[in-house]
Design an enzyme around this catalytic site. Structure first.
Site, PDB file in Angstrom:
ATOM      1  N   LYS A   1       1.224  -1.262  -0.128  1.00  0.00           N
ATOM      2  CA  LYS A   1       0.047   0.318  -0.372  1.00  0.00           C
ATOM      3  C   LYS A   1       0.946   1.506  -0.190  1.00  0.00           C
ATOM      4  O   LYS A   1       0.423   2.669  -0.811  1.00  0.00           O
ATOM      5  CB  LYS A   1      -1.073   0.367   1.074  1.00  0.00           C
TER       6      LYS A   1
ATOM      7  N   GLU B   1      -9.907   5.982   2.272  1.00  0.00           N
ATOM      8  CA  GLU B   1     -10.656   4.842   2.910  1.00  0.00           C
ATOM      9  C   GLU B   1      -9.915   3.591   3.156  1.00  0.00           C
ATOM     10  O   GLU B   1      -8.292   3.144   3.078  1.00  0.00           O
ATOM     11  CB  GLU B   1     -11.651   4.304   1.929  1.00  0.00           C
TER      12      GLU B   1
ATOM     13  N   SER C   1       1.964  -9.655  -0.611  1.00  0.00           N
ATOM     14  CA  SER C   1       1.168  -8.136  -0.537  1.00  0.00           C
ATOM     15  C   SER C   1       1.804  -7.633   1.027  1.00  0.00           C
ATOM     16  O   SER C   1       1.677  -6.274   0.987  1.00  0.00           O
ATOM     17  CB  SER C   1       0.276  -8.144  -1.051  1.00  0.00           C
TER      18      SER C   1
HETATM   19  C1  LIG Z   1      -1.324  -6.414   3.012  1.00  0.00           C
HETATM   20  C2  LIG Z   1      -2.523  -6.496   2.144  1.00  0.00           C
HETATM   21  N1  LIG Z   1      -2.553  -7.735   0.760  1.00  0.00           N
HETATM   22  C3  LIG Z   1      -3.428  -7.392  -0.407  1.00  0.00           C
HETATM   23  C4  LIG Z   1      -4.942  -5.665   0.144  1.00  0.00           C
HETATM   24  C5  LIG Z   1      -5.448  -6.268  -1.123  1.00  0.00           C
HETATM   25  O1  LIG Z   1      -5.882  -4.716  -1.954  1.00  0.00           O
HETATM   26  P1  LIG Z   1      -5.576  -4.897  -3.104  1.00  0.00           P
HETATM   27  O2  LIG Z   1      -3.970  -5.207  -3.245  1.00  0.00           O
HETATM   28  O3  LIG Z   1      -5.945  -3.330  -4.014  1.00  0.00           O
HETATM   29  O4  LIG Z   1      -6.634  -6.606  -4.344  1.00  0.00           O
HETATM   30  C6  LIG Z   1      -5.174  -5.460   1.296  1.00  0.00           C
HETATM   31  C7  LIG Z   1      -5.665  -4.433   1.170  1.00  0.00           C
HETATM   32  N2  LIG Z   1      -5.994  -4.028   1.914  1.00  0.00           N
HETATM   33  C8  LIG Z   1      -6.948  -2.605   1.743  1.00  0.00           C
HETATM   34  C9  LIG Z   1      -6.798  -1.728   3.414  1.00  0.00           C
HETATM   35  O5  LIG Z   1      -5.800  -1.871   3.922  1.00  0.00           O
HETATM   36  O6  LIG Z   1      -7.173  -1.125   3.094  1.00  0.00           O
HETATM   37  C10 LIG Z   1      -8.207  -3.417   1.748  1.00  0.00           C
HETATM   38  O7  LIG Z   1      -8.574  -2.984   2.774  1.00  0.00           O
HETATM   39  C11 LIG Z   1      -9.132  -1.643   1.579  1.00  0.00           C
HETATM   40  C12 LIG Z   1      -7.986   0.050   0.129  1.00  0.00           C
HETATM   41  C13 LIG Z   1      -9.334  -1.566  -0.285  1.00  0.00           C
HETATM   42  C14 LIG Z   1      -3.297  -5.982   2.244  1.00  0.00           C
HETATM   43  O8  LIG Z   1      -3.863  -4.879   3.439  1.00  0.00           O
END
Ligand SMILES: Cc1ncc(COP(=O)(O)O)c(/C=N/[C@H](C(=O)O)[C@@H](O)C(C)C)c1O
Length: 388
Positions: free
Chosen positions: A81, A103, A371
């Protein structure tokens, strides 16, 4: 601004001006070497390049293709992120915006945004569903410690979709001072393109690193979990035209895709408009968007990015769903075979990658995108698997 039939800007008139401002700022920045120089100078702060290495015991366990790991969990703040948050703060500065909103569901995007705002001295407000505030408490504390405000959103399912709706509502009445850092490859144009572009550092690095370690060869498949679609499009995009490289997205199968407790939007969803974009949505026959479920907050979302929807339709990418139980197995496998505790989101990709590797031969290679790291999830795992 379309990906096949998907994409577009299905938003109220009030947002058109600032979205076109954002699009112009993005297009100018992408063409401006100074922007990339500044962003690249911040890669040291983020901890880029993230490492790519073999997973010998996971490979042995799967008994098929050699498994490689792209370690986005080692980035500063613990997930991919930060790649998008830092880049969008640089854009916000070019737009003369002094306030940032975002968000968050898993809280990782919230932490990344709060971190970028602390680094650049911008005021920061993070919208988070009250249910996610409860289940990702560690990240709520981190966001506050970093100096940002957390707005707990009480309406709806109190998860990501409600936080996103609330963030858009707030943004409409604060357009002049505020930039909205959308955390995934979702939302109205230009966000899906913008977020994918900034996350493509993942796939660009992985491609170079893999080729250097394999006499210029490409991997046979790249695997990533799918929430909104940012780490997947970031890993996949640089391989898009390398047709020998399979692109496999792993969605949240929750309690099973034949239950109504999952977030497998591309596997069982249908074409629709959600959060300002035409894509796949989990909805019933009269267009009511479903409540979703996943053991991982980050994948608990009824929409998905339009670029992934287009790759599904064109067949360029394929998508599978891993249930909560399968994701927890992935969590355990990476922890106990490689000494890496992954985020529950990433655990879906681990499970899907292992299943894919089993079907491939030993002279083939797959890259799994890790990720994020699992510190935020150990309490959840302890609750659901006391005898872990
Ligand atoms: C460690 C980790 N890996 C994958 C994801 C899935 O989000 P994408 O990579 O945007 O598909 C997330 C998504 N996290 C966001 C968050 O932290 O707020 C999610 O909840 C939203 C922004 C979509 C994540 O934290």
């Amino acid at each position: 601004p379309m990906f096949g039939q998907f994409g577009g800007q299905y938003v109220p008139e009030a947002l058109h001006k600032c979205l076109s401002e954002l699009e112009h700022a993005f297009d100018d920045a992408v063409e401006d070497p100074a922007f990339w120089d500044e962003l690249k100078s911040l890669y040291t702060y983020i901890g880029r390049p993230s490492s790519l290495h073999e997973a010998a015991r996971l490979t042995e366990y799967a008994g098929g293709a050699k498994i490689w790991l792209k370690r986005e969990d080692l980035n500063h703040t613990g997930s991919h992120k930060i790649n998008n948050a830092i880049a969008q703060v640089l854009l916000a500065k070019r737009l003369g915006k002094t306030k940032i909103i975002a968000e968050t569901g898993a809280g990782q995007h919230g932490v990344a945004t709060a971190t970028a705002c602390a680094k650049f001295g911008l005021e920061c407000k993070i919208f988070m569903g009250a249910e996610d505030v409860r289940r990702q408490a560690l990240n709520v504390f981190r966001i506050r410690i970093l100096g940002a405000e957390v707005v707990a959103v009480e309406n709806g399912t109190k998860t990501l979709r409600d936080a996103t709706s609330e963030a858009f509502r707030y943004w409409v009445s604060n357009l002049d001072s505020t930039h909205y850092i959308v955390g995934s490859a979702i939302g109205p144009h230009p966000y899906p393109t913008l977020v994918r572009t900034f996350q493509s550092t993942i796939g660009n690095e992985a491609k170079e690193q893999f080729k250097q370690l394999n006499d210029g060869k490409l991997p046979d498949a790249v695997v990533a979990c799918v929430g909104g679609g940012s780490n997947s499009t970031g890993m996949f995009s640089p391989f898009e035209h390398d047709l020998s490289v399979k692109m496999v997205g792993v969605e949240a199968g929750g309690s099973g895709i034949d239950s109504d407790h999952h977030s497998a939007t591309l596997t069982v969803g249908r074409v629709g408009v959600f959060h300002g974009v035409k894509t796949f949505v989990l909805q019933d026959d009269d267009g009511q968007v479903h409540d979703t479920h996943s053991v991982s907050a980050g994948l608990d979302y009824p929409g998905v990015g339009p670029e992934l929807a287009a790759w599904k339709e064109s067949g360029r990418a394929s998508f599978v769903a891993a249930t909560d139980a399968q994701a927890l197995l992935g969590f355990k496998l990476l922890s106990q075979l490689e000494g890496i505790i992954p985020a529950l989101e990433s655990s879906h990709a681990v499970y899907g990658g292992v299943e894919l590797a089993k079907t491939m031969s030993k002279d083939q290679n797959i890259i799994i995108n890790v990720s994020g790291r699992g510190d935020k999830d150990v309490q959840t795992v302890a609750e659901v698997l006391p005898k872990f």
